[in-house]
Motif scaffolding. Structure first.
Motif, mmCIF file in Angstrom:
data_model
loop_
_atom_site.group_PDB
_atom_site.id
_atom_site.type_symbol
_atom_site.label_atom_id
_atom_site.label_comp_id
_atom_site.label_asym_id
_atom_site.label_seq_id
_atom_site.Cartn_x
_atom_site.Cartn_y
_atom_site.Cartn_z
ATOM 1 N N GLU A 520 0.762 -0.971 0.058
ATOM 2 C CA GLU A 520 -0.002 0.124 -0.043
ATOM 3 C C GLU A 520 0.777 1.190 -0.021
ATOM 4 N N ALA A 521 0.458 2.103 -1.051
ATOM 5 C CA ALA A 521 1.318 3.518 -0.874
ATOM 6 C C ALA A 521 1.198 4.424 0.255
ATOM 7 N N GLY A 522 0.486 4.146 1.194
ATOM 8 C CA GLY A 522 0.605 4.862 2.717
ATOM 9 C C GLY A 522 1.844 4.481 3.177
ATOM 10 N N MET A 523 2.793 3.470 3.016
ATOM 11 C CA MET A 523 4.003 3.539 3.685
ATOM 12 C C MET A 523 5.012 4.236 3.342
ATOM 13 N N VAL A 524 4.681 5.081 2.249
ATOM 14 C CA VAL A 524 5.785 6.078 1.772
ATOM 15 C C VAL A 524 6.125 6.919 3.044
ATOM 16 N N THR A 525 5.244 7.507 3.763
ATOM 17 C CA THR A 525 5.470 8.381 4.902
ATOM 18 C C THR A 525 6.342 7.860 5.711
ATOM 19 N N SER A 526 6.531 6.415 6.143
ATOM 20 C CA SER A 526 7.346 6.054 7.041
ATOM 21 C C SER A 526 8.530 5.855 6.534
ATOM 22 N N ILE A 527 8.568 5.519 5.178
ATOM 23 C CA ILE A 527 9.992 5.412 4.499
ATOM 24 C C ILE A 527 10.894 6.708 4.053
ATOM 25 N N VAL A 528 9.985 7.668 4.001
ATOM 26 C CA VAL A 528 10.704 8.937 3.438
ATOM 27 C C VAL A 528 11.340 9.461 5.076
ATOM 28 N N LYS A 529 10.563 9.263 6.051
ATOM 29 C CA LYS A 529 11.015 9.643 7.416
ATOM 30 C C LYS A 529 12.217 8.571 7.677
ATOM 31 N N SER A 530 12.294 7.625 7.561
ATOM 32 C CA SER A 530 13.310 6.807 8.074
ATOM 33 C C SER A 530 14.535 7.069 6.940
ATOM 34 N N VAL A 531 14.553 7.036 5.635
ATOM 35 C CA VAL A 531 15.473 7.475 4.685
ATOM 36 C C VAL A 531 16.361 8.799 5.180
ATOM 37 N N GLN A 532 15.362 9.731 5.509
ATOM 38 C CA GLN A 532 15.718 11.153 5.732
ATOM 39 C C GLN A 532 16.659 11.086 7.085
ATOM 40 N N ASP A 533 16.142 10.346 8.265
ATOM 41 C CA ASP A 533 17.003 10.169 9.258
ATOM 42 C C ASP A 533 18.250 9.667 8.963
ATOM 43 N N ILE A 534 18.336 8.432 8.215
ATOM 44 C CA ILE A 534 19.554 7.838 7.716
ATOM 45 C C ILE A 534 20.605 8.830 7.315
ATOM 46 N N LEU A 535 20.131 9.510 6.326
ATOM 47 C CA LEU A 535 21.005 10.230 5.501
ATOM 48 C C LEU A 535 21.532 11.442 6.422
ATOM 49 N N ASP A 536 20.535 11.959 7.169
ATOM 50 C CA ASP A 536 20.741 13.091 8.069
ATOM 51 C C ASP A 536 22.046 12.688 9.047
ATOM 52 N N LYS A 537 21.820 11.458 9.691
ATOM 53 C CA LYS A 537 22.519 10.975 10.708
ATOM 54 C C LYS A 537 23.893 10.671 10.093
ATOM 55 N N ALA A 538 24.181 10.089 8.774
ATOM 56 C CA ALA A 538 25.409 9.689 8.192
ATOM 57 C C ALA A 538 26.232 10.992 7.425
ATOM 58 N N GLN A 539 25.300 12.258 7.378
ATOM 59 C CA GLN A 539 25.952 13.164 6.788
ATOM 60 C C GLN A 539 26.334 13.139 5.364
ATOM 61 N N CYS A 540 25.347 12.216 4.563
ATOM 62 C CA CYS A 540 25.672 11.761 3.183
ATOM 63 C C CYS A 540 24.874 12.451 2.294
ATOM 64 N N SER A 541 25.409 13.268 1.274
ATOM 65 C CA SER A 541 24.729 14.010 0.194
ATOM 66 C C SER A 541 24.642 13.419 -0.966
ATOM 67 N N LEU A 542 25.553 11.991 -1.033
ATOM 68 C CA LEU A 542 25.721 11.419 -2.508
ATOM 69 C C LEU A 542 24.622 10.204 -2.573
ATOM 70 N N VAL A 543 23.706 9.964 -1.710
ATOM 71 C CA VAL A 543 22.964 8.689 -1.969
ATOM 72 C C VAL A 543 21.347 9.351 -1.820
ATOM 73 N N GLU A 544 20.681 8.823 -2.949
ATOM 74 C CA GLU A 544 19.393 8.991 -2.862
ATOM 75 C C GLU A 544 18.613 7.717 -2.906
ATOM 76 N N ALA A 545 17.154 7.931 -2.566
ATOM 77 C CA ALA A 545 16.437 6.727 -2.468
ATOM 78 C C ALA A 545 15.153 7.181 -3.282
ATOM 79 N N GLU A 546 14.962 6.291 -4.338
ATOM 80 C CA GLU A 546 13.550 6.466 -5.209
ATOM 81 C C GLU A 546 12.591 5.464 -4.867
ATOM 82 N N VAL A 547 11.414 5.742 -4.394
ATOM 83 C CA VAL A 547 10.207 4.957 -4.035
ATOM 84 C C VAL A 547 9.587 4.834 -5.067
#
Length: 663
Positions: A520-547
């Motif tokens: 179900e597409a509603g999963m995207v909210t939790s996915i976006v939050k998790s990915v943003q937290d991971i990239l922010d914590k890693a201070q990584c600007s070279l990785v993107e995730a496409e859902v």
């Protein structure tokens, strides 16, 4: 409920009694009536079973989908739905401002695929022939499920050249980049993305109301995207100052979070999901000493579920009774996504334990290891059951030896025991989720052709074709099959691995990880939050995730030029709206921002006890007994059996005793 939904459908697309002919013939189901109209004739094919629909339609305005009986049988309802869908699946192009008569035709395929289908209405007035052009669309009816939910998805896209005859080559998606940047691709993705950064006033208002009401909120991943965005923002702010009383989780974890909130002092719980979820949450709370704390649904209306309803039919009980009578040692493993009544009735027929998509595999393995000749009845999700059987077959075909099975699957199993388990699983043949049912052949074809380089995730409830892709990819670490939590965990893990690799190896090129979201597409909210937290914590600007949101061309889009207001086909080349076409659950979307705000206000005011009671979980089992036993206790027992297994990794002694007594 299906009748009310059907009436609502007719009312929303403005179908009128004029589309049906009043004439009938006592000798035949269909009769032909020819009327002169100048130099031309109007030919009408009249269907006996559709005759009564005129009265139904005439009463639409007075009924307003309020639940008033419409007085037609299930057979008539199914039959009429087929005819109405044929009307809906015609593109009506008006070339004059003059009022014209509507035309409907039928594809021969629909007649051959449905035993209850007869010749469709075909009425064209001479005055309209120069003003209306009609292109009929094939109507394919699923043989397995004749109900409104499957019928709603049964029409196919039109031939190429039609206004809506588009194929879906590129699915909509959301790209999650560095610094929290979100880039939607396609109208559906844009509609989802606009709520990922919710309105501050909405966040503040709901947060204040929940605090005043002293209310905790447990919500499923599939709920309304706007509400999910607001709750995620509230949750983040609460965690900054202490413990949060907002939890967005799968159906099992919702109950655990509710108990924690009660322990933290919450005096009421809002459960955002479908009705069986609120029943489960209330049951788990009661078994943990919090039965006095009310659980409120977002709406006073029934929030159904096509999968749960499939287990409430006589056919399900008959299937259980047959399995119980024909086998010595038998266990019913019932998916938790069912009503408490289903669990109670099932448990009265055959020993029953609930499972989730997270623990179903381990449940089957452990039960069969403790009772080797056990016959397992799995239901009601047909796709999930079939997928599990397919998984065991794939393991055997891949020549896993006893050592690998013991190491990677279960320590007390071998090739022989896995083969015996696979052969002893009896899957209920007629149950599925309308959302996951969408991931069929057409979607699979596009995934294979256009997204071969992507990670593929698939919920266990999806059809076998989609499951096969994800399972094959999982063997190489490029896919996952499992629950919503499994999917979220897999995506988070892959993003974290990529971010760590980029940092460790000083990689300077940007990397984009693609994930096909097979749920179900509603999963995207939790996915976006998790990915943003991971990239922010890693201070990584070279990785993107496409859902990536898989879609089907069996969609309904708005058409301002059509008298119907909607026509079947693909909107913007993707077949999506904010609540249809893509994998979105219409029942979950009944949990919206306004509904939760209203419930919180009712609790704060505490002045309308009757209305508050209407928001409580269904009370169908209160005071009832089955075979002399309390129905609520019978329905709760399978859940408690599962909780014991999850804690001890063993089947409960009481359950094993019931299996032995049944033998």
């Amino acid at each position: 409920a299906k009748a009310r939904n059907f009436v609502h459908l007719l009312h929303s697309i403005q179908i009128t009694p004029q589309l049906f002919n009043d004439h009938d013939n006592d000798d035949n189901n269909n009769s032909k009536n020819t009327e002169s109209d100048g130099d031309n004739q109007t030919m009408a094919v009249v269907c006996k079973k559709c005759d009564r629909v005129s009265a139904l339609l005439n009463n639409l305005n007075s009924m307003k989908c309020s639940g008033v009986g419409i007085g037609i049988t299930r057979e008539e309802l199914s039959h009429v739905i087929l005819h109405v869908l044929s009307l809906v699946t015609a593109t009506i192009t008006t070339t004059s401002t003059t009022t014209s008569t509507t035309t409907s035709t039928s594809d021969k395929d629909s007649q051959s695929s449905s035993s209850s289908s007869s010749s469709l209405l075909h009425t064209v007035s001479s005055s309209a022939r120069q003003q209306v052009s009609v292109r009929a669309v094939p109507l394919k009816i699923a043989e397995r499920n004749m109900n409104l939910y499957s019928a709603k998805r049964s029409f196919a896209s039109a031939p190429a050249g039609a206004a809506y005859g588009q194929t879906v080559d590129d699915f909509p998606s959301i790209v999650i980049g560095s610094d929290g940047l979100i880039t939607p691709q396609g109208p559906f993705a844009e509609a989802q993305a606009q709520f990922l950064q919710p309105d501050e006033d909405s966040v503040r208002s709901l947060s204040d109301s929940l605090e005043k009401a002293n209310m905790g909120v447990v919500a499923h991943y599939y709920m309304d995207v706007e509400l999910q965005g607001v709750l995620t923002a509230i949750q983040k702010k609460q965690l900054e100052t202490g413990q949060s009383r907002i939890a967005i989780a799968d159906s099992l974890a919702m109950g655990d979070w509710a108990v924690k909130m009660c322990e933290d002092g919450a005096t009421s719980i809002a459960c955002l999901g479908v009705d069986f979820m609120s029943e489960s949450v209330a049951t788990i709370m009661a078994r943990n000493g919090f039965g006095h704390i009310p659980v409120y649904r977002a709406t006073s209306k029934s929030i159904g579920c096509s999968l749960a309803e499939s287990a409430e039919k006589e056919s399900y009980r008959a299937w259980l009774q047959k399995g119980q009578a024909e086998n010595k040692s038998v266990l019913h493993v019932v998916y938790i996504n069912t009503s408490l009544e289903t669990k109670a009735v099932s448990n009265s027929i055959v020993p029953t334990i609930t499972c989730t998509s997270s623990n179903v595999l381990s449940t089957l393995l452990q039960a069969s290891s403790e009772v080797p000749e056990l016959k397992i009845l799995y239901g009601p999700d047909t796709y999930m059951g079939d997928n599990l059987v397919t998984m065991f077959t794939a393991i055997l075909d891949a020549n896993w030896d006893d050592a690998r099975i013991a190491k990677d699957l279960h320590p007390k199993h071998s090739r022989e025991s896995i083969r015996r388990l696979r052969d002893n699983i009896d899957v209920f043949p007629n149950g599925n989720c309308v959302v996951h049912h969408m991931f069929g052949n057409e979607v699979v074809k596009t995934v294979k052709q256009s997204y071969d380089d992507a990670f593929v995730t698939a919920h266990l409830e999806v059809p076998g074709e989609m499951f096969q892709i994800a399972m094959e990819k999982s063997l190489d670490g490029k896919g996952v099959v499992g629950s919503t939590s499994d999917i979220l965990g897999f995506i988070s893990k892959k993003v974290a691995e990529a971010a760590n690799e980029v940092t460790a190896k000083n990689i300077t090129e940007k990397r984009r990880l693609k994930f096909v979201l097979g749920t179900e597409a509603g999963m995207v909210t939790s996915i976006v939050k998790s990915v943003q937290d991971i990239l922010d914590k890693a201070q990584c600007s070279l990785v993107e995730a496409e859902v990536i949101f898989p879609v089907s061309s069996e969609a309904v889009m708005g058409d301002e030029d059509s008298d119907l207001g909607v026509v079947p086909g693909v909107a913007g080349g993707e077949g999506c709206s904010t609540a249809g076409g893509c994998a979105t659950c219409p029942f979950m979307k009944m949990n919206d921002l306004d509904a939760l705000s209203d419930v919180a206000e009712l609790v704060i005011q505490n002045s309308n006890e009757v209305k508050l009671k209407s928001h409580l979980p269904p009370q169908r089992l209160n005071g009832k007994k089955i075979n002399g036993l309390d129905a609520i206790d019978l329905g709760s027992e399978p859940i408690l059996f599962m909780r014991h297994f999850m804690k001890e990794n063993l089947m409960p002694p009481r359950l094993l005793q019931k299996v032995k007594e049944n033998n």
